[in-house]
Design a protein around this motif. Structure first.
Motif, PDB file in Angstrom:
ATOM      1  N   GLY A 332       0.809  -1.209   0.000  1.00  0.00           N
ATOM      2  CA  GLY A 332       0.000   0.000   0.000  1.00  0.00           C
ATOM      3  C   GLY A 332       0.840   1.256   0.000  1.00  0.00           C
ATOM      4  N   ASN A 333       0.338   2.299  -0.669  1.00  0.00           N
ATOM      5  CA  ASN A 333       0.970   3.618  -0.722  1.00  0.00           C
ATOM      6  C   ASN A 333       2.396   3.581  -1.276  1.00  0.00           C
ATOM      7  OD1 ASN A 333      -1.284   5.003   0.317  1.00  0.00           O
ATOM      8  ND2 ASN A 333      -0.682   4.510   2.425  1.00  0.00           N
ATOM      9  N   GLY A 334       2.686   2.603  -2.145  1.00  0.00           N
ATOM     10  CA  GLY A 334       3.987   2.513  -2.791  1.00  0.00           C
ATOM     11  C   GLY A 334       5.009   1.686  -2.035  1.00  0.00           C
ATOM     12  N   TRP A 335       4.654   1.207  -0.847  1.00  0.00           N
ATOM     13  CA  TRP A 335       5.583   0.414  -0.045  1.00  0.00           C
ATOM     14  C   TRP A 335       5.501  -1.060  -0.434  1.00  0.00           C
ATOM     15  CZ3 TRP A 335       8.415   2.671   4.123  1.00  0.00           C
ATOM     16  CH2 TRP A 335       8.082   3.995   4.418  1.00  0.00           C
ATOM     17  N   THR A 336       6.561  -1.792  -0.105  1.00  0.00           N
ATOM     18  CA  THR A 336       6.618  -3.239  -0.301  1.00  0.00           C
ATOM     19  C   THR A 336       6.937  -3.890   1.036  1.00  0.00           C
ATOM     20  OG1 THR A 336       7.477  -2.884  -2.520  1.00  0.00           O
ATOM     21  CG2 THR A 336       7.708  -5.083  -1.634  1.00  0.00           C
ATOM     22  N   SER A 337       6.447  -5.115   1.241  1.00  0.00           N
ATOM     23  CA  SER A 337       6.728  -5.827   2.485  1.00  0.00           C
ATOM     24  C   SER A 337       6.938  -7.303   2.178  1.00  0.00           C
ATOM     25  CB  SER A 337       5.567  -5.677   3.467  1.00  0.00           C
ATOM     26  OG  SER A 337       5.861  -6.310   4.703  1.00  0.00           O
ATOM     27  N   PRO A 338       7.956  -7.932   2.784  1.00  0.00           N
ATOM     28  CA  PRO A 338       8.185  -9.362   2.538  1.00  0.00           C
ATOM     29  C   PRO A 338       7.107 -10.193   3.211  1.00  0.00           C
ATOM     30  CG  PRO A 338       9.665  -8.586   4.242  1.00  0.00           C
ATOM     31  CD  PRO A 338       8.947  -7.372   3.727  1.00  0.00           C
ATOM     32  N   GLU A 366       8.296 -11.580  14.532  1.00  0.00           N
ATOM     33  CA  GLU A 366       9.273 -10.854  15.329  1.00  0.00           C
ATOM     34  C   GLU A 366       9.424  -9.414  14.838  1.00  0.00           C
ATOM     35  OE1 GLU A 366      12.111 -14.744  16.170  1.00  0.00           O
ATOM     36  OE2 GLU A 366      13.029 -12.809  15.788  1.00  0.00           O
ATOM     37  N   THR A 367       9.560  -9.262  13.538  1.00  0.00           N
ATOM     38  CA  THR A 367       9.703  -7.932  12.953  1.00  0.00           C
ATOM     39  C   THR A 367       9.057  -7.913  11.571  1.00  0.00           C
ATOM     40  OG1 THR A 367      11.882  -7.808  14.020  1.00  0.00           O
ATOM     41  CG2 THR A 367      11.300  -6.049  12.481  1.00  0.00           C
ATOM     42  N   MET A 368       8.203  -6.933  11.346  1.00  0.00           N
ATOM     43  CA  MET A 368       7.665  -6.714  10.004  1.00  0.00           C
ATOM     44  C   MET A 368       8.413  -5.550   9.389  1.00  0.00           C
ATOM     45  SD  MET A 368       5.361  -8.604   8.504  1.00  0.00           S
ATOM     46  CE  MET A 368       4.312  -7.571   7.481  1.00  0.00           C
ATOM     47  N   TYR A 369       8.721  -5.692   8.106  1.00  0.00           N
ATOM     48  CA  TYR A 369       9.492  -4.694   7.384  1.00  0.00           C
ATOM     49  C   TYR A 369       8.653  -4.107   6.257  1.00  0.00           C
ATOM     50  CZ  TYR A 369      13.266  -7.311   9.653  1.00  0.00           C
ATOM     51  OH  TYR A 369      14.069  -7.949  10.570  1.00  0.00           O
ATOM     52  N   PHE A 370       8.755  -2.792   6.097  1.00  0.00           N
ATOM     53  CA  PHE A 370       8.128  -2.092   4.977  1.00  0.00           C
ATOM     54  C   PHE A 370       9.200  -1.193   4.374  1.00  0.00           C
ATOM     55  CE2 PHE A 370       4.912  -2.999   8.118  1.00  0.00           C
ATOM     56  CZ  PHE A 370       3.854  -3.519   7.387  1.00  0.00           C
ATOM     57  N   TRP A 467      12.857   2.754   5.120  1.00  0.00           N
ATOM     58  CA  TRP A 467      12.501   1.443   5.642  1.00  0.00           C
ATOM     59  C   TRP A 467      11.801   1.623   6.988  1.00  0.00           C
ATOM     60  CZ3 TRP A 467      16.025  -3.255   4.788  1.00  0.00           C
ATOM     61  CH2 TRP A 467      15.626  -4.348   5.561  1.00  0.00           C
ATOM     62  N   ILE A 468      10.650   1.023   7.147  1.00  0.00           N
ATOM     63  CA  ILE A 468       9.956   0.977   8.448  1.00  0.00           C
ATOM     64  C   ILE A 468      10.154  -0.414   9.029  1.00  0.00           C
ATOM     65  CG2 ILE A 468       7.721   0.974   9.631  1.00  0.00           C
ATOM     66  CD1 ILE A 468       6.770   3.087   7.667  1.00  0.00           C
ATOM     67  N   ARG A 469      10.613  -0.464  10.272  1.00  0.00           N
ATOM     68  CA  ARG A 469      10.699  -1.715  11.021  1.00  0.00           C
ATOM     69  C   ARG A 469       9.648  -1.664  12.131  1.00  0.00           C
ATOM     70  NH1 ARG A 469      15.987  -0.696   9.470  1.00  0.00           N
ATOM     71  NH2 ARG A 469      17.234  -2.512   8.861  1.00  0.00           N
ATOM     72  N   ALA A 470       8.881  -2.733  12.241  1.00  0.00           N
ATOM     73  CA  ALA A 470       7.872  -2.844  13.301  1.00  0.00           C
ATOM     74  C   ALA A 470       8.212  -4.082  14.124  1.00  0.00           C
ATOM     75  CB  ALA A 470       6.472  -2.952  12.709  1.00  0.00           C
TER      76      ALA A 470
END
Length: 492
Positions: A332-338, A366-370, A467-470
């Motif tokens: 969404g909004n141009g981001w990608t996530s594995p 454990e961690t979601m990446y965007f 990069w966003i790390r959650a």
């Protein structure tokens, strides 16, 4: 009479032929049907066409790239005779010894892509052939931490961390063929699918001098050593005494990554394939690639074809995976996530992309990446322009741990800047919120103005990515109902 005798003779002949056919049929039915590729026998292929060698070579290069990456990196980084910090940036040491930082990783680090300054890092390569390895876990209290262990394919094989409720104590990493007893005092066992493994501890630290001091006793009790050294007593190490040494000068790389060189890839792959046995269902793949590698070992022309194929595949197949739009799924909004980091299985496409661009990531729970190289209109991010990233009120990444937004140059490393700021995260207490409760972060090479600089991530003049790390994500992130924010290009 003669006619009758001749007729009987013909019948006897027909019966004999029928019996023979029946015998052959019965014999054929008794041949077992192969159930797996490993059961299929037969000679290796004979002379191979150049096109066939190129076809198998391209596939083998893409598939085997992560395996060769891990092997070569491990070989180089474990040559150090003692625990050291290369240029004070990356911790390295001999096999089966953990090297741990005492603070954030240096912005000068350029050997393992996409570092962050959210956590204190450690690194250890493990050989499980002779005996298991013990990992010490101290009491972390409420501090977020995770100590992932990966096999030689970079699949995460452990569940050790705060999100799993892991208790302090001793945990054992064993190889695939280990059959020994678990000693008293070992709280848990992790079995690796390969004889080699790697661990990269991550322990959250606030961006304050007080927390830097407070975390040191915990760090001193994170240790790794062979089972033969285990005595049930918690050992300690003062990581601040690990010496810093200059990193060896690197030869100019001709590939998309310094750890994998096309010119030597197909001479290294046979050894790596012996160290990393096929997963169930990969037997036929190993046989097909192996037959071409065997031919190359005997025929220099086949090897030359493979080497030329590797050079082309590195540029055509591997290099583009540095762009986030090819890595993961649209979020969404141009981001990608594995969708499956750390648990790739036979997803060779995303395994290779992840190891090239962001190796040793945590599993999704454990961690979601965007991540993205583009604004929301899918235009390339460039530092000569300015951007805003706005989280609406109540729409910060929903996590039980913490979150961060990090800036990277095109090679996925930090961009040196006067503010020495590489990320804005939960730990930043000075972030300014808008009157409506939303949070805006500014991106670009030029300051957005003194009144906005607390929320500014400086970018290089050219291309960059974010990069966003959650960490320890809530269900809203895992099921996709939370979307990363809009990235808007400001009018110049």
């Amino acid at each position: 009479m003669k006619s009758r005798t001749k007729h009987l003779s013909s019948i006897a002949c027909a019966v004999a032929i029928a019996v023979a056919i029946l015998a052959v049929s019965v014999q054929a039915q008794q041949v077992p049907i192969p159930q797996t590729a490993a059961e299929v026998s037969g000679p290796a292929p004979g002379p191979m066409t150049k096109a066939y060698v190129q076809m198998v070579g391209r596939m083998a290069y893409f598939w085997g790239w992560p395996l060769v990456y891990v092997n070569n990196q491990r070989t180089v980084l474990t040559k150090a005779p003692e625990l050291v910090l290369l240029n004070g940036a990356i911790p390295v040491g001999p096999m089966n010894q953990l090297a741990l930082l005492t603070g954030y990783i240096s912005p000068a680090e350029t050997r393992i892509g996409d570092p962050n300054q959210d956590v204190v890092y450690g690194l250890a390569y493990l050989s499980l052939e002779k005996e298991p390895i013990v990992i010490q876990i101290p009491e972390f209290g409420l501090r977020f931490w995770t100590i992932p262990v990966y096999d030689a394919r970079t699949d995460q094989i452990s569940e050790i961390g705060q999100q799993y409720g892991t208790k302090p104590g001793f945990y054992m990493i064993v190889g695939p063929s280990w059959k020994g007893d678990t000693p008293s005092g070992i709280a848990g066992v992790v079995r690796s699918s390969t004889e080699f493994a790697v661990t990269m501890p991550r322990i959250f630290m606030d961006d304050t001098a007080e927390d830097h001091t407070a975390i040191q006793p915990e760090l001193s009790q994170i240790l790794i050593y062979p089972l033969s050294q285990f005595d049930g007593k918690m050992k300690t190490k003062d990581w601040s005494k690990v010496p810093s040494v200059p990193a060896p000068k690197e030869k100019p790389s001709t590939s998309a990554n310094p750890w994998v060189q096309p010119a030597t890839f197909f001479r290294e792959l046979p050894m790596v394939m012996k160290q990393v046995p096929p997963m169930p269902g990969e037997e036929a793949l190993y046989k097909m690639i192996g037959s071409v590698l065997d031919a190359a070992a005997k025929d220099p022309e086949v090897m030359r074809t493979l080497q030329a194929t590797a050079v082309a595949a590195d540029q055509e197949l591997i290099a583009p995976m540095m762009w986030w739009r090819y890595n993961g799924q649209p979020a969404g909004n141009g981001w990608t996530s594995p969708s499956n980091n750390g648990a790739f299985g036979t997803d060779y496409y995303h395994r290779t992309g992840a190891v090239l661009a962001d190796p040793y990531d945590n599993k999704r729970n454990e961690t979601m990446y965007f991540y993205t190289d583009n604004d929301t209109k899918l235009q390339q991010l460039v530092g000569s322009s300015s951007y805003t990233v706005t989280f609406a009120k109540g729409q910060l990444p929903p996590v039980k741990g913490f979150w961060s937004l990090t800036m990277y140059n095109p090679k996925h490393f930090f961009y040196p800047n006067a503010l020495k700021r590489y990320a804005l995260v939960t730990k930043n207490k000075s972030l300014q919120y808008n009157p409506d409760g939303s949070l805006t972060i500014y991106l670009g090479n030029k300051s957005p103005g003194k009144d906005k600089e607390t929320n500014w991530l400086p970018a290089p003049v050219g291309n960059f990515s974010i990069w966003i790390r959650a960490y320890w994500p809530d269900q809203a992130i895992l099921d996709g109902s939370w979307k990363p924010p809009v990235i808007a290009r400001l009018a110049q």
